[in-house]
Design a protein around this motif. Structure first.
Motif, short mmCIF file in Angstrom:
data_model
loop_
_atom_site.label_atom_id
_atom_site.label_comp_id
_atom_site.label_asym_id
_atom_site.label_seq_id
_atom_site.Cartn_x
_atom_site.Cartn_y
_atom_site.Cartn_z
N MET A 123 0.85 -1.19 0.00
CA MET A 123 0.00 0.00 0.00
C MET A 123 0.88 1.24 0.00
O MET A 123 1.94 1.25 0.62
N LYS A 151 -2.69 4.16 -2.97
CA LYS A 151 -2.60 3.08 -3.94
C LYS A 151 -2.42 1.77 -3.19
O LYS A 151 -1.74 1.72 -2.20
N ALA A 152 -3.06 0.72 -3.70
CA ALA A 152 -2.90 -0.62 -3.13
C ALA A 152 -2.42 -1.56 -4.22
O ALA A 152 -2.87 -1.48 -5.36
N PHE A 153 -1.48 -2.41 -3.89
CA PHE A 153 -0.92 -3.37 -4.83
C PHE A 153 -1.30 -4.77 -4.37
O PHE A 153 -1.33 -5.05 -3.18
N SER A 154 -1.57 -5.63 -5.32
CA SER A 154 -1.82 -7.04 -5.04
C SER A 154 -0.79 -7.87 -5.78
O SER A 154 -0.47 -7.59 -6.93
N ILE A 155 -0.28 -8.88 -5.10
CA ILE A 155 0.64 -9.81 -5.74
C ILE A 155 -0.19 -11.02 -6.18
O ILE A 155 -0.86 -11.64 -5.36
N PRO A 156 -0.19 -11.33 -7.48
CA PRO A 156 -1.01 -12.44 -7.99
C PRO A 156 -0.64 -13.78 -7.35
O PRO A 156 0.50 -13.99 -6.92
N GLU A 157 -1.60 -14.71 -7.32
CA GLU A 157 -1.39 -16.02 -6.72
C GLU A 157 -0.29 -16.82 -7.40
O GLU A 157 0.34 -17.68 -6.78
N ALA A 210 2.79 -15.08 -5.56
CA ALA A 210 2.78 -15.30 -4.11
C ALA A 210 2.22 -16.71 -3.89
O ALA A 210 1.05 -16.90 -3.63
N ASP A 248 10.99 -12.87 -0.81
CA ASP A 248 10.13 -14.00 -0.46
C ASP A 248 11.06 -15.09 0.06
O ASP A 248 11.75 -15.75 -0.70
N GLY A 292 1.83 -1.54 -11.31
CA GLY A 292 1.47 -2.63 -10.41
C GLY A 292 1.87 -3.99 -10.94
O GLY A 292 1.69 -5.00 -10.26
N SER A 301 4.07 -7.20 -11.79
CA SER A 301 5.13 -7.81 -11.01
C SER A 301 5.54 -9.15 -11.60
O SER A 301 4.82 -9.72 -12.42
#
Length: 76
Positions: free
Chosen positions: A1, A12-18, A21, A43, A59, A61
């Motif tokens: 975030m 802004k919010a970022f999501s890491i795809p499955e 992650a 990681d 965003g 990645s």
């Protein structure tokens, strides 16, 4: 975030795809490029040490060094 501390708001919010992650992922640290355009997230989960590289504008990645010998424990 991304949080604007001047107004205490999330900007802004970022999501890491499955598929980046994975199960067993342990995201525990982030560093930023000198120009502020890229984030590097470690990681250190079950897959060995990996870097997730994030373009902070779009965003987008990807996982870097996934399975590379330099990120794996020595088995000897």
């Amino acid at each position: 975030m991304r949080i604007d501390l001047a107004c205490d708001q999330v900007t802004k919010a970022f999501s890491i795809p499955e598929d980046e992650a994975l199960q067993g992922t342990y995201l525990n640290d982030i560093r930023f490029s000198p120009d502020g355009r890229t984030g590097y997230i470690t990681d250190s989960g079950t897959w060995g040490a990996i870097i997730i590289v994030v373009d902070l504008k779009s965003g987008a990645s990807f996982r870097a060094f996934d399975g590379h010998a330099s990120t794996q424990m020595e088995r000897t």
